[in-house]
Scaffold this motif. Structure first.
Motif, PDB file in Angstrom:
ATOM      1  N   PRO A  80     -41.888 -26.804 -19.849  1.00 48.58           N
ATOM      2  CA  PRO A  80     -41.989 -27.915 -18.894  1.00 48.58           C
ATOM      3  C   PRO A  80     -40.757 -27.962 -17.983  1.00 48.58           C
ATOM      4  O   PRO A  80     -39.669 -27.539 -18.376  1.00 48.58           O
ATOM      5  CB  PRO A  80     -42.079 -29.150 -19.776  1.00 48.58           C
ATOM      6  CG  PRO A  80     -41.554 -28.740 -21.101  1.00 48.58           C
ATOM      7  CD  PRO A  80     -41.783 -27.266 -21.229  1.00 48.58           C
ATOM      8  N   PRO A  81     -40.915 -28.473 -16.759  1.00 47.18           N
ATOM      9  CA  PRO A  81     -39.799 -28.543 -15.823  1.00 47.18           C
ATOM     10  C   PRO A  81     -38.560 -29.234 -16.404  1.00 47.18           C
ATOM     11  O   PRO A  81     -37.438 -28.814 -16.131  1.00 47.18           O
ATOM     12  CB  PRO A  81     -40.365 -29.334 -14.640  1.00 47.18           C
ATOM     13  CG  PRO A  81     -41.832 -29.060 -14.680  1.00 47.18           C
ATOM     14  CD  PRO A  81     -42.167 -28.946 -16.144  1.00 47.18           C
ATOM     15  N   ALA A  82     -38.748 -30.268 -17.218  1.00 48.60           N
ATOM     16  CA  ALA A  82     -37.587 -30.965 -17.782  1.00 48.60           C
ATOM     17  C   ALA A  82     -36.757 -30.038 -18.658  1.00 48.60           C
ATOM     18  O   ALA A  82     -35.529 -30.130 -18.697  1.00 48.60           O
ATOM     19  CB  ALA A  82     -38.041 -32.185 -18.577  1.00 48.60           C
ATOM     20  N   THR A  83     -37.413 -29.114 -19.352  1.00 51.08           N
ATOM     21  CA  THR A  83     -36.694 -28.142 -20.178  1.00 51.08           C
ATOM     22  C   THR A  83     -35.939 -27.161 -19.301  1.00 51.08           C
ATOM     23  O   THR A  83     -34.761 -26.874 -19.530  1.00 51.08           O
ATOM     24  CB  THR A  83     -37.678 -27.381 -21.089  1.00 51.08           C
ATOM     25  OG1 THR A  83     -38.341 -28.313 -21.935  1.00 51.08           O
ATOM     26  CG2 THR A  83     -36.958 -26.343 -21.932  1.00 51.08           C
ATOM     27  N   LEU A  84     -36.605 -26.637 -18.286  1.00 50.76           N
ATOM     28  CA  LEU A  84     -35.968 -25.662 -17.400  1.00 50.76           C
ATOM     29  C   LEU A  84     -34.793 -26.258 -16.639  1.00 50.76           C
ATOM     30  O   LEU A  84     -33.818 -25.564 -16.351  1.00 50.76           O
ATOM     31  CB  LEU A  84     -36.988 -25.090 -16.410  1.00 50.76           C
ATOM     32  CG  LEU A  84     -38.033 -24.160 -17.015  1.00 50.76           C
ATOM     33  CD1 LEU A  84     -39.053 -23.762 -15.961  1.00 50.76           C
ATOM     34  CD2 LEU A  84     -37.392 -22.940 -17.622  1.00 50.76           C
ATOM     35  N   ALA A  85     -34.871 -27.531 -16.325  1.00 51.47           N
ATOM     36  CA  ALA A  85     -33.791 -28.178 -15.572  1.00 51.47           C
ATOM     37  C   ALA A  85     -32.479 -28.158 -16.346  1.00 51.47           C
ATOM     38  O   ALA A  85     -31.409 -28.197 -15.745  1.00 51.47           O
ATOM     39  CB  ALA A  85     -34.182 -29.609 -15.226  1.00 51.47           C
ATOM     40  N   TRP A  86     -32.563 -28.078 -17.673  1.00 46.03           N
ATOM     41  CA  TRP A  86     -31.355 -28.086 -18.502  1.00 46.03           C
ATOM     42  C   TRP A  86     -30.809 -26.688 -18.763  1.00 46.03           C
ATOM     43  O   TRP A  86     -29.696 -26.550 -19.282  1.00 46.03           O
ATOM     44  CB  TRP A  86     -31.633 -28.792 -19.824  1.00 46.03           C
ATOM     45  CG  TRP A  86     -31.741 -30.265 -19.634  1.00 46.03           C
ATOM     46  CD1 TRP A  86     -32.890 -30.995 -19.511  1.00 46.03           C
ATOM     47  CD2 TRP A  86     -30.666 -31.183 -19.504  1.00 46.03           C
ATOM     48  NE1 TRP A  86     -32.596 -32.319 -19.311  1.00 46.03           N
ATOM     49  CE2 TRP A  86     -31.228 -32.465 -19.310  1.00 46.03           C
ATOM     50  CE3 TRP A  86     -29.275 -31.064 -19.528  1.00 46.03           C
ATOM     51  CZ2 TRP A  86     -30.451 -33.606 -19.149  1.00 46.03           C
ATOM     52  CZ3 TRP A  86     -28.508 -32.206 -19.369  1.00 46.03           C
ATOM     53  CH2 TRP A  86     -29.095 -33.453 -19.187  1.00 46.03           C
ATOM     54  N   SER A 105     -29.620 -23.609 -11.989  1.00 47.75           N
ATOM     55  CA  SER A 105     -30.606 -24.174 -12.910  1.00 47.75           C
ATOM     56  C   SER A 105     -31.862 -23.310 -12.913  1.00 47.75           C
ATOM     57  O   SER A 105     -32.346 -22.884 -11.861  1.00 47.75           O
ATOM     58  CB  SER A 105     -30.961 -25.601 -12.489  1.00 47.75           C
ATOM     59  OG  SER A 105     -32.039 -26.080 -13.268  1.00 47.75           O
ATOM     60  N   ALA A 106     -32.413 -23.085 -14.093  1.00 48.89           N
ATOM     61  CA  ALA A 106     -33.635 -22.280 -14.211  1.00 48.89           C
ATOM     62  C   ALA A 106     -34.785 -22.884 -13.412  1.00 48.89           C
ATOM     63  O   ALA A 106     -35.655 -22.155 -12.929  1.00 48.89           O
ATOM     64  CB  ALA A 106     -34.017 -22.136 -15.679  1.00 48.89           C
ATOM     65  N   ILE A 107     -34.801 -24.186 -13.238  1.00 42.92           N
ATOM     66  CA  ILE A 107     -35.879 -24.838 -12.484  1.00 42.92           C
ATOM     67  C   ILE A 107     -35.899 -24.368 -11.029  1.00 42.92           C
ATOM     68  O   ILE A 107     -36.946 -24.365 -10.381  1.00 42.92           O
ATOM     69  CB  ILE A 107     -35.780 -26.388 -12.576  1.00 42.92           C
ATOM     70  CG1 ILE A 107     -37.074 -27.052 -12.126  1.00 42.92           C
ATOM     71  CG2 ILE A 107     -34.620 -26.922 -11.777  1.00 42.92           C
ATOM     72  CD1 ILE A 107     -38.198 -26.939 -13.091  1.00 42.92           C
ATOM     73  N   GLY A 118     -37.667 -27.245  -3.118  1.00 42.49           N
ATOM     74  CA  GLY A 118     -37.389 -26.420  -1.943  1.00 42.49           C
ATOM     75  C   GLY A 118     -36.801 -25.079  -2.337  1.00 42.49           C
ATOM     76  O   GLY A 118     -36.221 -24.375  -1.520  1.00 42.49           O
ATOM     77  N   GLU A 119     -36.936 -24.721  -3.588  1.00 43.33           N
ATOM     78  CA  GLU A 119     -36.426 -23.464  -4.133  1.00 43.33           C
ATOM     79  C   GLU A 119     -37.617 -22.633  -4.583  1.00 43.33           C
ATOM     80  O   GLU A 119     -38.730 -22.866  -4.167  1.00 43.33           O
ATOM     81  CB  GLU A 119     -35.488 -23.755  -5.328  1.00 43.33           C
ATOM     82  CG  GLU A 119     -34.352 -24.703  -5.017  1.00 43.33           C
ATOM     83  CD  GLU A 119     -33.195 -24.048  -4.301  1.00 43.33           C
ATOM     84  OE1 GLU A 119     -33.207 -22.818  -4.130  1.00 43.33           O
ATOM     85  OE2 GLU A 119     -32.277 -24.770  -3.900  1.00 43.33           O
ATOM     86  N   GLY A 120     -37.401 -21.698  -5.485  1.00 42.72           N
ATOM     87  CA  GLY A 120     -38.488 -20.897  -6.030  1.00 42.72           C
ATOM     88  C   GLY A 120     -38.331 -19.434  -5.672  1.00 42.72           C
ATOM     89  O   GLY A 120     -37.312 -19.003  -5.147  1.00 42.72           O
TER      90      GLY A 120
END
Length: 144
Positions: A80-86, A105-107, A118-120
């Motif tokens: 989930p995005p919340a996990t990747l954000a950390w 950040s991995a997100i 605006g990334e990716g």
């Protein structure tokens, strides 16, 4: 970044057209952009991984991510995005005329550009990464 031309292997070719549908092309009256990109695999000597020179107009930061991890972040079973954000990755960014250490950040690396931040990653780049993962899987199976 310098690599030996002997280490280069064709990975895939990606054709990109904008707008991405024929209906949108007709609506806009023309194709606005068209590119063909050749992706190659190259072996980088460990001593050269810190010698990356960024083209500021194309990229402002970079990090090294294991292929399997990056593929997982884009799979149907992605975290989930919340996990990747950390998840913070060691990276580098352009700061004026120099490149300095920077956490990424991995997100920022999840999803097709532009994601909600605006990334990716470009769709063609994700296609090439999937092809690289397929090749590595086939070669690993053949060695077994």
């Amino acid at each position: 970044l310098e690599v030996s031309s002997d280490s280069l292997k064709l990975l895939c070719i990606w054709e990109s057209v904008f707008p991405t549908s024929s209906a949108s092309c007709l609506e806009m009256g023309q194709v606005k952009g068209h590119a063909v990109t050749v992706f190659v695999e190259a072996l980088v000597e460990q001593d050269n991984v810190q010698n990356v020179v960024l083209q500021a107009s194309e990229c402002s930061a970079y990090t090294w991510v294991p292929l399997g991890q990056l593929i997982n972040w884009h799979s149907k079973d992605k975290p989930p995005p919340a996990t990747l954000a950390w998840i913070m990755l060691p990276g580098w960014r352009i700061a004026g005329e120099t490149v300095e250490p920077h956490k990424i950040s991995a997100i920022q690396l999840q999803g097709i550009y532009p994601n909600l931040l605006g990334e990716g990653i470009g769709q063609g780049h994700l296609y090439a990464l999937a092809k690289l993962a397929e090749r590595e899987s086939r070669e690993s199976t053949a060695r077994s």
